[in-house]
Design a protein around this motif. Structure first.
Motif, PDB file in Angstrom:
ATOM      1  N   VAL A 123       0.828  -1.211   0.000  1.00 26.64           N
ATOM      2  CA  VAL A 123       0.000   0.000   0.000  1.00 26.64           C
ATOM      3  C   VAL A 123       0.860   1.258   0.000  1.00 26.64           C
ATOM      4  O   VAL A 123       1.991   1.255   0.467  1.00 26.64           O
ATOM      5  N   GLN A 124       0.298   2.320  -0.570  1.00 28.94           N
ATOM      6  CA  GLN A 124       0.954   3.625  -0.572  1.00 28.94           C
ATOM      7  C   GLN A 124       0.422   4.428   0.608  1.00 28.94           C
ATOM      8  O   GLN A 124      -0.789   4.584   0.761  1.00 28.94           O
ATOM      9  N   LEU A 125       1.353   4.936   1.437  1.00 29.54           N
ATOM     10  CA  LEU A 125       0.999   5.670   2.645  1.00 29.54           C
ATOM     11  C   LEU A 125       1.641   7.042   2.652  1.00 29.54           C
ATOM     12  O   LEU A 125       2.729   7.219   2.102  1.00 29.54           O
ATOM     13  N   SER A 126       1.026   7.974   3.349  1.00 26.84           N
ATOM     14  CA  SER A 126       1.675   9.254   3.618  1.00 26.84           C
ATOM     15  C   SER A 126       2.687   9.035   4.744  1.00 26.84           C
ATOM     16  O   SER A 126       2.637   8.031   5.465  1.00 26.84           O
ATOM     17  N   GLU A 127       3.583   9.984   4.915  1.00 25.07           N
ATOM     18  CA  GLU A 127       4.543   9.897   6.028  1.00 25.07           C
ATOM     19  C   GLU A 127       3.803   9.924   7.363  1.00 25.07           C
ATOM     20  O   GLU A 127       4.178   9.232   8.302  1.00 25.07           O
ATOM     21  N   LYS A 128       2.759  10.735   7.449  1.00 27.10           N
ATOM     22  CA  LYS A 128       1.956  10.802   8.676  1.00 27.10           C
ATOM     23  C   LYS A 128       1.398   9.429   9.037  1.00 27.10           C
ATOM     24  O   LYS A 128       1.472   8.994  10.186  1.00 27.10           O
ATOM     25  N   ASP A 129       0.837   8.727   8.048  1.00 29.88           N
ATOM     26  CA  ASP A 129       0.241   7.420   8.321  1.00 29.88           C
ATOM     27  C   ASP A 129       1.304   6.356   8.598  1.00 29.88           C
ATOM     28  O   ASP A 129       1.096   5.467   9.417  1.00 29.88           O
ATOM     29  N   ARG A 130       2.437   6.456   7.953  1.00 28.04           N
ATOM     30  CA  ARG A 130       3.536   5.514   8.181  1.00 28.04           C
ATOM     31  C   ARG A 130       4.065   5.638   9.614  1.00 28.04           C
ATOM     32  O   ARG A 130       4.464   4.664  10.239  1.00 28.04           O
ATOM     33  N   ALA A 131       4.044   6.864  10.170  1.00 31.01           N
ATOM     34  CA  ALA A 131       4.578   7.122  11.511  1.00 31.01           C
ATOM     35  C   ALA A 131       3.512   7.043  12.609  1.00 31.01           C
ATOM     36  O   ALA A 131       3.825   7.281  13.780  1.00 31.01           O
ATOM     37  N   ALA A 132       2.288   6.707  12.269  1.00 35.15           N
ATOM     38  CA  ALA A 132       1.198   6.700  13.258  1.00 35.15           C
ATOM     39  C   ALA A 132       1.459   5.671  14.356  1.00 35.15           C
ATOM     40  O   ALA A 132       1.981   4.590  14.095  1.00 35.15           O
ATOM     41  N   PRO A 133       1.056   5.994  15.592  1.00 35.22           N
ATOM     42  CA  PRO A 133       1.234   5.033  16.692  1.00 35.22           C
ATOM     43  C   PRO A 133       0.177   3.925  16.639  1.00 35.22           C
ATOM     44  O   PRO A 133      -0.864   4.071  15.990  1.00 35.22           O
ATOM     45  N   VAL A 134       0.438   2.848  17.346  1.00 34.81           N
ATOM     46  CA  VAL A 134      -0.576   1.807  17.521  1.00 34.81           C
ATOM     47  C   VAL A 134      -1.615   2.323  18.515  1.00 34.81           C
ATOM     48  O   VAL A 134      -1.378   3.280  19.259  1.00 34.81           O
ATOM     49  N   LEU A 135      -2.763   1.665  18.562  1.00 31.54           N
ATOM     50  CA  LEU A 135      -3.870   2.100  19.404  1.00 31.54           C
ATOM     51  C   LEU A 135      -3.463   2.221  20.874  1.00 31.54           C
ATOM     52  O   LEU A 135      -3.834   3.182  21.547  1.00 31.54           O
ATOM     53  N   ALA A 136      -2.676   1.279  21.383  1.00 32.06           N
ATOM     54  CA  ALA A 136      -2.275   1.299  22.793  1.00 32.06           C
ATOM     55  C   ALA A 136      -1.460   2.537  23.161  1.00 32.06           C
ATOM     56  O   ALA A 136      -1.407   2.917  24.330  1.00 32.06           O
ATOM     57  N   MET A 137      -0.844   3.190  22.174  1.00 31.39           N
ATOM     58  CA  MET A 137      -0.017   4.374  22.416  1.00 31.39           C
ATOM     59  C   MET A 137      -0.699   5.668  21.960  1.00 31.39           C
ATOM     60  O   MET A 137      -0.133   6.742  22.109  1.00 31.39           O
ATOM     61  N   ALA A 138      -1.890   5.568  21.431  1.00 38.44           N
ATOM     62  CA  ALA A 138      -2.569   6.728  20.838  1.00 38.44           C
ATOM     63  C   ALA A 138      -3.445   7.448  21.855  1.00 38.44           C
ATOM     64  O   ALA A 138      -3.951   6.845  22.808  1.00 38.44           O
ATOM     65  N   ASP A 139      -3.621   8.747  21.631  1.00 30.57           N
ATOM     66  CA  ASP A 139      -4.622   9.519  22.374  1.00 30.57           C
ATOM     67  C   ASP A 139      -5.985   9.116  21.821  1.00 30.57           C
ATOM     68  O   ASP A 139      -6.205   9.164  20.607  1.00 30.57           O
ATOM     69  N   VAL A 140      -6.897   8.711  22.715  1.00 32.78           N
ATOM     70  CA  VAL A 140      -8.220   8.275  22.269  1.00 32.78           C
ATOM     71  C   VAL A 140      -9.304   8.957  23.093  1.00 32.78           C
ATOM     72  O   VAL A 140      -9.025   9.706  24.022  1.00 32.78           O
ATOM     73  N   PHE A 141     -10.540   8.664  22.769  1.00 31.66           N
ATOM     74  CA  PHE A 141     -11.704   9.191  23.458  1.00 31.66           C
ATOM     75  C   PHE A 141     -11.981   8.362  24.710  1.00 31.66           C
ATOM     76  O   PHE A 141     -11.606   7.199  24.779  1.00 31.66           O
ATOM     77  N   GLN A 142     -12.684   8.951  25.652  1.00 30.22           N
ATOM     78  CA  GLN A 142     -13.206   8.207  26.805  1.00 30.22           C
ATOM     79  C   GLN A 142     -14.689   7.985  26.574  1.00 30.22           C
ATOM     80  O   GLN A 142     -15.428   8.920  26.294  1.00 30.22           O
ATOM     81  N   TYR A 143     -15.103   6.733  26.698  1.00 30.56           N
ATOM     82  CA  TYR A 143     -16.497   6.367  26.463  1.00 30.56           C
ATOM     83  C   TYR A 143     -17.373   6.793  27.626  1.00 30.56           C
ATOM     84  O   TYR A 143     -17.003   6.663  28.782  1.00 30.56           O
ATOM     85  N   SER A 144     -18.557   7.275  27.290  1.00 27.63           N
ATOM     86  CA  SER A 144     -19.573   7.609  28.275  1.00 27.63           C
ATOM     87  C   SER A 144     -20.889   7.020  27.788  1.00 27.63           C
ATOM     88  O   SER A 144     -21.299   7.302  26.662  1.00 27.63           O
ATOM     89  N   PRO A 145     -21.548   6.199  28.599  1.00 25.16           N
ATOM     90  CA  PRO A 145     -22.844   5.629  28.163  1.00 25.16           C
ATOM     91  C   PRO A 145     -23.871   6.702  27.811  1.00 25.16           C
ATOM     92  O   PRO A 145     -24.784   6.460  27.044  1.00 25.16           O
ATOM     93  N   GLU A 146     -23.699   7.912  28.361  1.00 27.98           N
ATOM     94  CA  GLU A 146     -24.620   9.007  28.051  1.00 27.98           C
ATOM     95  C   GLU A 146     -24.366   9.598  26.676  1.00 27.98           C
ATOM     96  O   GLU A 146     -25.121  10.442  26.208  1.00 27.98           O
ATOM     97  N   GLY A 147     -23.251   9.233  26.046  1.00 24.21           N
ATOM     98  CA  GLY A 147     -22.971   9.701  24.705  1.00 24.21           C
ATOM     99  C   GLY A 147     -21.985  10.839  24.607  1.00 24.21           C
ATOM    100  O   GLY A 147     -21.536  11.184  23.529  1.00 24.21           O
ATOM    101  N   ALA A 148     -21.610  11.455  25.723  1.00 18.35           N
ATOM    102  CA  ALA A 148     -20.642  12.563  25.679  1.00 18.35           C
ATOM    103  C   ALA A 148     -19.243  12.007  25.453  1.00 18.35           C
ATOM    104  O   ALA A 148     -18.879  10.993  26.020  1.00 18.35           O
ATOM    105  N   LEU A 149     -18.487  12.667  24.601  1.00 17.76           N
ATOM    106  CA  LEU A 149     -17.107  12.244  24.336  1.00 17.76           C
ATOM    107  C   LEU A 149     -16.143  13.138  25.080  1.00 17.76           C
ATOM    108  O   LEU A 149     -16.314  14.348  25.141  1.00 17.76           O
ATOM    109  N   LYS A 150     -15.115  12.497  25.633  1.00 21.23           N
ATOM    110  CA  LYS A 150     -14.075  13.253  26.354  1.00 21.23           C
ATOM    111  C   LYS A 150     -12.716  12.821  25.838  1.00 21.23           C
ATOM    112  O   LYS A 150     -12.521  11.760  25.365  1.00 21.23           O
TER     113      LYS A 150
END
Length: 192
Positions: free
Chosen positions: A165-192
């Motif tokens: 596959v052809q990737l941008s440099e940004k995508d080639r350097a992306a972290p794995v999920l365990a190292m990424a900044d992600v959202f916090q789930y809320s059953p009420e639907g609000a994202l943090k």
């Protein structure tokens, strides 16, 4: 009238607008706020993006923006075909790290709604493919993030040889999920 089908992850939908054709060509209303609201989708889109990929095997993603600039995306193909993916990255969600994929094409004339809280990506399945997507917040470089497309924790089954596959440099350097900044789930639907 829209045909809407849930794709198995909270809020991820396939949307098929009607297409009216005759000997001149066709007409299709691909977005109508009232029709979407009647179907339970009430989003305020503020920006349209258009990407062109010259070759098959161009992979873009997995991309997202963090709050307070998180984006919902409505994605469609205007030329060619892609395999489009949404990944739940809401930490604490019952479907965290789960993904769903769908082929979008001009032939199928379908769209995918990717809610905020999900990473998004696609790979082109044929040359000269164009993708247009609407987003609910403006591009914010300080909140822009990405995750590796081949992260084994997610395990996306891309329908192409990922070694080529052809990737941008940004995508080639992306972290794995365990190292990424992600959202916090809320059953009420609000994202943090």
């Amino acid at each position: 009238m829209l045909e809407i089908r849930p794709l198995g992850l909270d809020g991820v939908l396939e949307i098929a607008p009607r297409k009216f054709g005759d000997d001149r060509g066709f007409f299709s209303e691909t977005y109508n706020a009232r029709a979407f609201a009647e179907a339970g989708v009430t989003l305020g889109f503020v920006q349209d993006n258009h990407s062109f990929s010259a070759a098959a095997g161009v992979l873009r993603g997995l991309h997202y923006q963090l709050p307070p600039r998180a984006q919902d995306k409505l994605v469609r193909v205007t030329r060619g075909r892609v395999f489009d993916v949404a990944v739940d990255i809401r930490h604490g969600s019952p479907t965290f790290a789960k993904w769903v994929g769908i082929e979008l094409s001009t032939q199928k004339w379908n769209q995918i709604l990717v809610p905020a809280g999900f990473a998004h990506g696609f790979v082109t399945l044929e040359p000269d493919t164009e993708v247009i997507y609407k987003v609910t917040d403006y591009y914010a470089p300080e909140q822009d993030r990405s995750i590796r497309f081949d992260d084994p924790q997610i395990g996306i089954q891309w329908p192409v040889d990922i070694a080529g596959v052809q990737l941008s440099e940004k995508d080639r350097a992306a972290p794995v999920l365990a190292m990424a900044d992600v959202f916090q789930y809320s059953p009420e639907g609000a994202l943090k």
